[in-house]
Motif scaffolding. Structure first.
Motif, PDB file in Angstrom:
ATOM      1  N   ASN A 141      -2.885  -4.875  10.298  1.00 10.78           N
ATOM      2  CA  ASN A 141      -2.955  -3.558   9.667  1.00 10.78           C
ATOM      3  C   ASN A 141      -1.586  -3.031   9.232  1.00 10.78           C
ATOM      4  N   GLY A 142      -0.549  -3.264  10.043  1.00  5.46           N
ATOM      5  CA  GLY A 142       0.785  -2.809   9.670  1.00  5.46           C
ATOM      6  C   GLY A 142       1.299  -3.509   8.427  1.00  5.46           C
ATOM      7  N   ARG A 143       1.139  -4.832   8.395  1.00  6.46           N
ATOM      8  CA  ARG A 143       1.577  -5.588   7.213  1.00  6.46           C
ATOM      9  C   ARG A 143       0.798  -5.156   5.976  1.00  6.46           C
ATOM     10  N   MET A 144      -0.517  -4.981   6.134  1.00  5.31           N
ATOM     11  CA  MET A 144      -1.341  -4.546   5.009  1.00  5.31           C
ATOM     12  C   MET A 144      -0.944  -3.129   4.561  1.00  5.31           C
ATOM     13  N   GLY A 145      -0.659  -2.260   5.527  1.00  6.28           N
ATOM     14  CA  GLY A 145      -0.244  -0.905   5.181  1.00  6.28           C
ATOM     15  C   GLY A 145       1.048  -0.884   4.389  1.00  6.28           C
ATOM     16  N   ARG A 146       1.967  -1.770   4.744  1.00  4.78           N
ATOM     17  CA  ARG A 146       3.245  -1.826   4.014  1.00  4.78           C
ATOM     18  C   ARG A 146       3.068  -2.469   2.635  1.00  4.78           C
ATOM     19  N   PHE A 147       2.163  -3.438   2.524  1.00  2.00           N
ATOM     20  CA  PHE A 147       1.831  -3.967   1.188  1.00  2.00           C
ATOM     21  C   PHE A 147       1.253  -2.847   0.321  1.00  2.00           C
ATOM     22  N   LEU A 148       0.308  -2.114   0.886  1.00  4.24           N
ATOM     23  CA  LEU A 148      -0.332  -1.029   0.156  1.00  4.24           C
ATOM     24  C   LEU A 148       0.700   0.013  -0.265  1.00  4.24           C
ATOM     25  N   MET A 149       1.619   0.343   0.648  1.00  7.09           N
ATOM     26  CA  MET A 149       2.680   1.291   0.345  1.00  7.09           C
ATOM     27  C   MET A 149       3.465   0.849  -0.883  1.00  7.09           C
ATOM     28  N   ASN A 150       3.744  -0.440  -0.981  1.00  8.95           N
ATOM     29  CA  ASN A 150       4.557  -0.921  -2.098  1.00  8.95           C
ATOM     30  C   ASN A 150       3.799  -0.963  -3.413  1.00  8.95           C
ATOM     31  N   VAL A 151       2.503  -1.108  -3.365  1.00 10.65           N
ATOM     32  CA  VAL A 151       1.718  -0.956  -4.596  1.00 10.65           C
ATOM     33  C   VAL A 151       1.803   0.500  -5.056  1.00 10.65           C
ATOM     34  N   MET A 152       1.791   1.424  -4.099  1.00  8.89           N
ATOM     35  CA  MET A 152       1.928   2.843  -4.449  1.00  8.89           C
ATOM     36  C   MET A 152       3.344   3.171  -4.933  1.00  8.89           C
ATOM     37  N   THR A 153       4.370   2.553  -4.333  1.00 11.68           N
ATOM     38  CA  THR A 153       5.736   2.816  -4.807  1.00 11.68           C
ATOM     39  C   THR A 153       5.889   2.364  -6.253  1.00 11.68           C
ATOM     40  N   ALA A 154       5.241   1.247  -6.599  1.00  6.14           N
ATOM     41  CA  ALA A 154       5.308   0.762  -7.983  1.00  6.14           C
ATOM     42  C   ALA A 154       4.736   1.796  -8.941  1.00  6.14           C
ATOM     43  N   SER A 155       3.704   2.517  -8.496  1.00  2.00           N
ATOM     44  CA  SER A 155       3.070   3.505  -9.373  1.00  2.00           C
ATOM     45  C   SER A 155       4.004   4.670  -9.692  1.00  2.00           C
ATOM     46  N   GLY A 156       5.019   4.873  -8.862  1.00  2.00           N
ATOM     47  CA  GLY A 156       5.988   5.938  -9.118  1.00  2.00           C
ATOM     48  C   GLY A 156       7.301   5.435  -9.668  1.00  2.00           C
ATOM     49  N   GLY A 157       7.372   4.131  -9.937  1.00  2.00           N
ATOM     50  CA  GLY A 157       8.613   3.558 -10.439  1.00  2.00           C
ATOM     51  C   GLY A 157       9.669   3.375  -9.368  1.00  2.00           C
ATOM     52  N   TYR A 158       9.259   3.435  -8.099  1.00  2.78           N
ATOM     53  CA  TYR A 158      10.190   3.236  -6.988  1.00  2.78           C
ATOM     54  C   TYR A 158      10.339   1.741  -6.705  1.00  2.78           C
ATOM     55  N   PRO A 159      11.434   1.326  -6.067  1.00  3.40           N
ATOM     56  CA  PRO A 159      11.644  -0.098  -5.787  1.00  3.40           C
ATOM     57  C   PRO A 159      10.801  -0.579  -4.601  1.00  3.40           C
ATOM     58  N   TRP A 160      10.653  -1.896  -4.513  1.00  6.89           N
ATOM     59  CA  TRP A 160      10.013  -2.510  -3.353  1.00  6.89           C
ATOM     60  C   TRP A 160      10.807  -2.097  -2.112  1.00  6.89           C
ATOM     61  N   THR A 161      10.109  -1.657  -1.096  1.00  2.00           N
ATOM     62  CA  THR A 161      10.764  -1.089   0.084  1.00  2.00           C
ATOM     63  C   THR A 161      10.275  -1.777   1.347  1.00  2.00           C
ATOM     64  N   VAL A 162      11.207  -2.147   2.208  1.00  2.40           N
ATOM     65  CA  VAL A 162      10.858  -2.772   3.486  1.00  2.40           C
ATOM     66  C   VAL A 162      11.272  -1.842   4.629  1.00  2.40           C
ATOM     67  N   VAL A 163      10.635  -2.051   5.767  1.00  2.00           N
ATOM     68  CA  VAL A 163      11.042  -1.357   6.984  1.00  2.00           C
ATOM     69  C   VAL A 163      11.884  -2.349   7.777  1.00  2.00           C
ATOM     70  N   PRO A 164      13.221  -2.198   7.770  1.00  2.00           N
ATOM     71  CA  PRO A 164      14.064  -3.177   8.464  1.00  2.00           C
ATOM     72  C   PRO A 164      13.863  -3.122   9.979  1.00  2.00           C
ATOM     73  N   LEU A 165      14.117  -4.235  10.616  1.00  2.00           N
ATOM     74  CA  LEU A 165      13.950  -4.324  12.060  1.00  2.00           C
ATOM     75  C   LEU A 165      14.753  -3.237  12.780  1.00  2.00           C
ATOM     76  N   ALA A 166      15.917  -2.915  12.258  1.00  2.00           N
ATOM     77  CA  ALA A 166      16.771  -1.903  12.886  1.00  2.00           C
ATOM     78  C   ALA A 166      16.136  -0.513  12.869  1.00  2.00           C
ATOM     79  N   ARG A 167      15.175  -0.288  11.956  1.00  2.00           N
ATOM     80  CA  ARG A 167      14.510   1.016  11.865  1.00  2.00           C
ATOM     81  C   ARG A 167      13.091   0.991  12.437  1.00  2.00           C
ATOM     82  N   ARG A 168      12.709  -0.129  13.050  1.00  2.00           N
ATOM     83  CA  ARG A 168      11.325  -0.264  13.518  1.00  2.00           C
ATOM     84  C   ARG A 168      10.964   0.806  14.550  1.00  2.00           C
ATOM     85  N   ALA A 169      11.860   1.106  15.480  1.00  2.00           N
ATOM     86  CA  ALA A 169      11.567   2.118  16.503  1.00  2.00           C
ATOM     87  C   ALA A 169      11.347   3.481  15.850  1.00  2.00           C
ATOM     88  N   ASP A 170      12.177   3.831  14.861  1.00  2.00           N
ATOM     89  CA  ASP A 170      12.014   5.090  14.137  1.00  2.00           C
ATOM     90  C   ASP A 170      10.677   5.120  13.402  1.00  2.00           C
TER      91      ASP A 170
END
Length: 201
Positions: A141-170
């Protein structure tokens, strides 16, 4: 490895070789799913409705995500058909996802909201949060949610975005705040900072 799975000796929790194989299968599945998500992003960049694309394409992302595990015999092809048929729990979270019988009503309503939301930034936050809040699948579900997020970012012209390991706790803390305390602001702020960071690189 397939013989170990068949014989019941497969144990990725305590056997390092099995754990490494499991991780390799997961990495291959992620790569395959990523290729399918890129096709969805291309449709969105061609001015197709991002919510509609996510609705029609997300099951194909999911099949690709776990395709290598099906090939190896770890899971059955039928396990990838449709949404979950039982309860699911989120590790280290107080959030309990909705009952499985509610998922069949929640997911179409969720995709309708995405299709009709005019503001891309809202689609980014809502798309990711609501998907993982519903938790429609047994795993991934987390991986799918982040894929879905990036399809939505594309709709706004935003770049592909990842959640880096260093920010996982946040990231996990912000999701918990949204799910359990109904405060979406920290999650929205976190995604905004990650998207801005992607823009600067």
């Amino acid at each position: 490895m397939i013989e170990r799975v068949r014989s019941g000796d497969w144990n990725p929790e305590s056997v390092e070789a099995d754990r490494n194989t499991r991780d390799a299968l997961a990495a291959r599945g992620y790569w395959q799913a990523f290729q399918r998500v890129k096709q969805s992003v291309e449709k969105v960049l061609g001015n197709q409705n991002a919510g509609l694309i996510a609705s029609t394409d997300h099951s194909a992302w999911y099949r690709e995500l776990f395709g290598p595990s099906v090939t190896a015999g770890l899971i059955k092809p039928a396990d990838l058909a449709g949404y979950r048929n039982g309860p699911v729990y989120v590790r280290r979270s107080m959030h309990v996802p909705p009952r499985f019988d509610a998922v069949r009503e929640l997911m179409p309503a969720f995709f309708d909201l995405l299709q009709n939301e005019p503001e891309p930034a809202v689609r980014v936050v809502m798309g990711h949060f609501m998907f993982v809040h519903i938790h429609p699948y047994v795993d991934g579900n987390g991986r799918m949610g982040r894929f879905l997020m990036n399809v939505m970012t594309a709709s706004g012209g935003y770049p592909w975005t990842v959640v880096p390991l260093a920010r996982r706790a946040d990231y996990m803390a912000a999701l918990e705040q949204a799910s359990v305390r109904h405060d979406i602001a920290p999650f929205a702020s976190l995604l905004s900072s990650l998207i801005k960071g992607s823009t600067e690189h």
